[in-house]
Design an enzyme around this catalytic site. Structure first.
Site, mmCIF file in Angstrom:
data_model
loop_
_atom_site.group_PDB
_atom_site.id
_atom_site.type_symbol
_atom_site.label_atom_id
_atom_site.label_comp_id
_atom_site.label_asym_id
_atom_site.label_seq_id
_atom_site.Cartn_x
_atom_site.Cartn_y
_atom_site.Cartn_z
ATOM 1 C CE1 TYR A 249 -1.844 -2.062 15.220
ATOM 2 C CE2 TYR A 249 -2.738 -2.018 17.439
ATOM 3 C CZ TYR A 249 -2.920 -2.188 16.087
ATOM 4 O OH TYR A 249 -4.175 -2.475 15.589
ATOM 5 C CG ASN B 38 -11.656 -8.132 15.545
ATOM 6 O OD1 ASN B 38 -12.138 -8.163 14.426
ATOM 7 N ND2 ASN B 38 -11.732 -7.016 16.275
ATOM 8 C CB ALA C 252 -2.243 -2.443 9.815
ATOM 9 C CB THR D 83 -7.136 -0.470 16.991
ATOM 10 O OG1 THR D 83 -7.066 -0.945 18.330
ATOM 11 C CG2 THR D 83 -5.968 0.484 16.774
ATOM 12 C CE1 TYR E 31 3.780 -11.763 26.880
ATOM 13 C CE2 TYR E 31 2.359 -10.029 26.028
ATOM 14 C CZ TYR E 31 3.288 -11.033 25.813
ATOM 15 O OH TYR E 31 3.723 -11.294 24.532
ATOM 16 C CB ILE F 31 -1.011 0.052 1.185
ATOM 17 C CG1 ILE F 31 -0.309 -0.003 2.550
ATOM 18 C CG2 ILE F 31 -2.052 -1.057 1.047
ATOM 19 C CD1 ILE F 31 -1.212 0.418 3.711
ATOM 20 N NE ARG G 285 -5.582 -5.759 25.612
ATOM 21 C CZ ARG G 285 -4.978 -5.093 26.599
ATOM 22 N NH1 ARG G 285 -5.653 -4.723 27.676
ATOM 23 N NH2 ARG G 285 -3.706 -4.768 26.506
HETATM 24 P P1 NAD Z 1 -3.161 -9.107 10.346
HETATM 25 O O1 NAD Z 1 -1.802 -8.814 10.886
HETATM 26 O O2 NAD Z 1 -3.755 -10.461 10.543
HETATM 27 O O3 NAD Z 1 -3.194 -8.811 8.779
HETATM 28 C C1 NAD Z 1 -2.593 -7.691 8.203
HETATM 29 C C2 NAD Z 1 -2.548 -7.921 6.695
HETATM 30 O O4 NAD Z 1 -1.991 -6.730 6.081
HETATM 31 C C3 NAD Z 1 -1.653 -9.086 6.265
HETATM 32 O O5 NAD Z 1 -2.328 -9.860 5.289
HETATM 33 C C4 NAD Z 1 -0.434 -8.410 5.673
HETATM 34 O O6 NAD Z 1 0.208 -9.183 4.664
HETATM 35 C C5 NAD Z 1 -1.034 -7.130 5.119
HETATM 36 N N1 NAD Z 1 -0.042 -6.044 4.978
HETATM 37 C C6 NAD Z 1 0.850 -5.626 5.906
HETATM 38 N N2 NAD Z 1 1.577 -4.614 5.425
HETATM 39 C C7 NAD Z 1 1.127 -4.366 4.152
HETATM 40 C C8 NAD Z 1 1.462 -3.434 3.155
HETATM 41 N N3 NAD Z 1 2.451 -2.531 3.337
HETATM 42 N N4 NAD Z 1 0.780 -3.452 1.991
HETATM 43 C C9 NAD Z 1 -0.209 -4.368 1.774
HETATM 44 N N5 NAD Z 1 -0.563 -5.290 2.691
HETATM 45 C C10 NAD Z 1 0.096 -5.280 3.872
HETATM 46 O O7 NAD Z 1 -4.091 -7.983 10.972
HETATM 47 P P2 NAD Z 1 -5.630 -8.070 11.454
HETATM 48 O O8 NAD Z 1 -5.646 -8.547 12.856
HETATM 49 O O9 NAD Z 1 -6.422 -8.737 10.409
HETATM 50 O O10 NAD Z 1 -5.997 -6.516 11.486
HETATM 51 C C11 NAD Z 1 -6.490 -5.863 10.304
HETATM 52 C C12 NAD Z 1 -6.709 -4.392 10.622
HETATM 53 O O11 NAD Z 1 -7.635 -4.267 11.708
HETATM 54 C C13 NAD Z 1 -5.449 -3.648 11.060
HETATM 55 O O12 NAD Z 1 -5.480 -2.370 10.473
HETATM 56 C C14 NAD Z 1 -5.577 -3.572 12.568
HETATM 57 O O13 NAD Z 1 -4.918 -2.430 13.066
HETATM 58 C C15 NAD Z 1 -7.078 -3.455 12.725
HETATM 59 N N6 NAD Z 1 -7.636 -3.977 14.009
HETATM 60 C C16 NAD Z 1 -7.307 -5.233 14.428
HETATM 61 C C17 NAD Z 1 -7.888 -5.707 15.617
HETATM 62 C C18 NAD Z 1 -7.606 -7.112 16.096
HETATM 63 O O14 NAD Z 1 -8.063 -7.476 17.189
HETATM 64 N N7 NAD Z 1 -6.899 -7.947 15.358
HETATM 65 C C19 NAD Z 1 -8.752 -4.891 16.349
HETATM 66 C C20 NAD Z 1 -9.054 -3.612 15.868
HETATM 67 C C21 NAD Z 1 -8.486 -3.164 14.691
HETATM 68 P P1 TYD Z 2 -2.875 -9.400 22.026
HETATM 69 O O1 TYD Z 2 -3.620 -10.572 21.502
HETATM 70 O O2 TYD Z 2 -1.444 -9.229 21.624
HETATM 71 O O3 TYD Z 2 -3.734 -8.110 21.644
HETATM 72 P P2 TYD Z 2 -3.571 -6.555 22.141
HETATM 73 O O4 TYD Z 2 -2.230 -6.388 22.750
HETATM 74 O O5 TYD Z 2 -3.704 -5.800 20.857
HETATM 75 O O6 TYD Z 2 -4.684 -6.334 23.103
HETATM 76 O O7 TYD Z 2 -2.920 -9.446 23.608
HETATM 77 C C1 TYD Z 2 -4.150 -9.504 24.294
HETATM 78 C C2 TYD Z 2 -3.841 -9.455 25.771
HETATM 79 O O8 TYD Z 2 -3.136 -10.652 26.136
HETATM 80 C C3 TYD Z 2 -2.933 -8.296 26.187
HETATM 81 O O9 TYD Z 2 -3.329 -7.825 27.461
HETATM 82 C C4 TYD Z 2 -1.560 -8.924 26.260
HETATM 83 C C5 TYD Z 2 -1.869 -10.346 26.699
HETATM 84 N N1 TYD Z 2 -0.923 -11.375 26.220
HETATM 85 C C6 TYD Z 2 -0.335 -12.265 27.124
HETATM 86 O O10 TYD Z 2 -0.560 -12.205 28.345
HETATM 87 N N2 TYD Z 2 0.529 -13.210 26.635
HETATM 88 C C7 TYD Z 2 0.817 -13.298 25.305
HETATM 89 O O11 TYD Z 2 1.644 -14.177 24.921
HETATM 90 C C8 TYD Z 2 0.182 -12.407 24.393
HETATM 91 C C9 TYD Z 2 0.473 -12.482 22.914
HETATM 92 C C10 TYD Z 2 -0.691 -11.467 24.896
#
Ligand code: NAD
Ligand code: TYD
Length: 342
Positions: free
Chosen positions: A151, A181, A84, A126, A208, A61, A215
């Site tokens: 982040y 999520n 991301a 987020t 941790y 991107i 969460r």
């Molecule tokens: P993820 O790490 O599983 O996936 C990220 C994807 O982005 C990967 O497929 C990766 O290859 C792609 N990517 C990374 N850098 C790129 C680049 N420069 N160009 C094109 N593609 C690229 O992440 P996710 O958990 O699916 O999260 C998706 C989005 O949702 C993110 O923006 C994250 O900040 C946001 N989000 C995630 C959560 C969560 O709980 N996982 C919660 C709220 C918001």
């Molecule tokens: P994580 O899944 O990394 O999401 P975020 O930091 O974005 O909330 O972590 C969720 C919670 O779990 C957070 O409080 C950190 C904790 N955690 C652990 O205790 N041990 C682990 O190995 C990981 C990855 C997370």
């Protein structure tokens, strides 16, 4: 036929979103732009191979000519930016890729979308941009931005760019902010899939600090429905929060996972706390309910049970990720048949 350009569609939430959108809207086409970083896995969307409404384009991107080329080659109605670097722990080790993709990448997409006069742009953000809560209270869309990790600072920076483009250029941008999520296809570095995969292999679960951090958990498909609602009914320049109304201490979640998997609590290891570890996240979702008609539907206990079952049924998927073998899938499955940026 409407066409959406989705970025980061080979990751956890993006892959769930693409599948859900194509199933829900028979007239929709999706172009998925993904760089295939360590977190991007083409296997997550292998079932869409050959679907005429789905196109994969490998690219970054941050690569403006590549994005411009895609927008010029097809009539695109909207961009939904999931791409991301998404893991807090990795951002503590090295923030460089977070600044590059999350900030520069967003700016690149915003400029490309402006030039192409796109009607809609949705930035997937987020709740972590709001910082940390104490034992009480909820994040609303009015809560001041106060990110605590590299982040969340990079995500907040991207949000501020979207806000500024809306304000300065009348850009049709919308921001959504969601809590943690869970669900199928989540990379096993995040808490739930990491602990499931470790427990299945009888390996320690590294909790941790004290495990008291809280969460709010939302099923990924509830998040996808929220993004869809914001894309269809959201107002440009607005922010919408999504959450699952399912707050849990990490240690309680860990114990639930062990019970569900029939594993011993002796697998729990308390390890050094994450630097700057946010204590609690929780979301007021009333704006999304009032203005988008959205509310989370998946009950946490049911969603967690289904998620565990999914991982139990996809142990090969976990194994291929843990061994790095999933990266070979791209070459095998797609060879030279996809668009690629240089
Ligand atoms: P993820 O790490 O599983 O996936 C990220 C994807 O982005 C990967 O497929 C990766 O290859 C792609 N990517 C990374 N850098 C790129 C680049 N420069 N160009 C094109 N593609 C690229 O992440 P996710 O958990 O699916 O999260 C998706 C989005 O949702 C993110 O923006 C994250 O900040 C946001 N989000 C995630 C959560 C969560 O709980 N996982 C919660 C709220 C918001
Ligand atoms: P994580 O899944 O990394 O999401 P975020 O930091 O974005 O909330 O972590 C969720 C919670 O779990 C957070 O409080 C950190 C904790 N955690 C652990 O205790 N041990 C682990 O190995 C990981 C990855 C997370």
């Amino acid at each position: 036929m409407q066409t959406i350009l989705v970025t980061g569609g080979c990751g956890f939430i993006g892959s769930n979103f693409i599948r859900w959108e194509l199933e829900t809207y028979p007239d929709l086409s999706i172009i998925n732009v993904d760089k295939l970083t360590y977190a991007g896995n083409l296997e997550n969307l292998a079932d869409l191979t050959g679907n005429p409404r789905y196109t994969f384009a490998k690219g970054d991107i941050c690569d403006r000519p590549f994005i411009d080329g895609l927008l010029a080659s097809r009539q695109v109605d909207a961009i939904v930016n999931f791409a991301a670097e998404s893991h807090v722990d990795r951002s503590i080790l090295d923030s460089g890729p977070f600044i590059q993709t999350n900030i520069i990448g967003t700016q690149t997409l915003l400029d490309a979308a402006r030039q192409a006069k796109l009607g809609r742009y949705l930035q997937v953000s987020t709740d972590e941009v709001y910082g940390s809560l104490g034992p009480t209270g909820l994040f609303t869309e009015e809560t001041p931005i106060a990110p605590n990790s590299p982040y969340s600072a990079s995500k907040a920076s991207a949000d501020l760019l979207v806000r500024a483009y809306c304000h300065t250029f009348g850009f049709p941008g919308i921001i959504t902010r969601c809590s943690n999520n869970y669900g199928p296809y989540q990379f096993p570095e995040k808490l739930i899939p990491l602990f499931i995969s470790n427990a299945l292999a009888d390996q320690a679960l590294p909790v941790y600090g004290t495990g008291e951090n809280i969460r709010d958990w939302i099923h990924v498909l509830d998040h996808c429905r929220g993004i869809d609602a914001a894309l269809s009914h959201g107002q440009p320049g607005e922010v919408y929060n999504f959450g699952g109304h399912s707050e849990l201490k990490n240690i309680d979640l860990t114990q639930k996972l062990l019970v569900a998997l029939g594993k011993s609590p002796t697998l729990i290891r308390y390890v050094a706390d994450r630097a700057g570890h946010d204590f609690r996240y929780a979301i007021d979702t009333s704006k999304a309910t009032k203005e988008l008609g959205w509310a989370p539907r998946v009950n946490f206990e049911t969603g967690l049970k289904q998620t565990i079952e999914w991982y139990l049924g996809h142990r090969d998927w976990i194994d291929r990720i843990k061994s790095g073998a999933y990266r070979d899938y791209y070459q095998q499955q797609y060879g030279h048949r996809v668009t690629e940026s240089k």
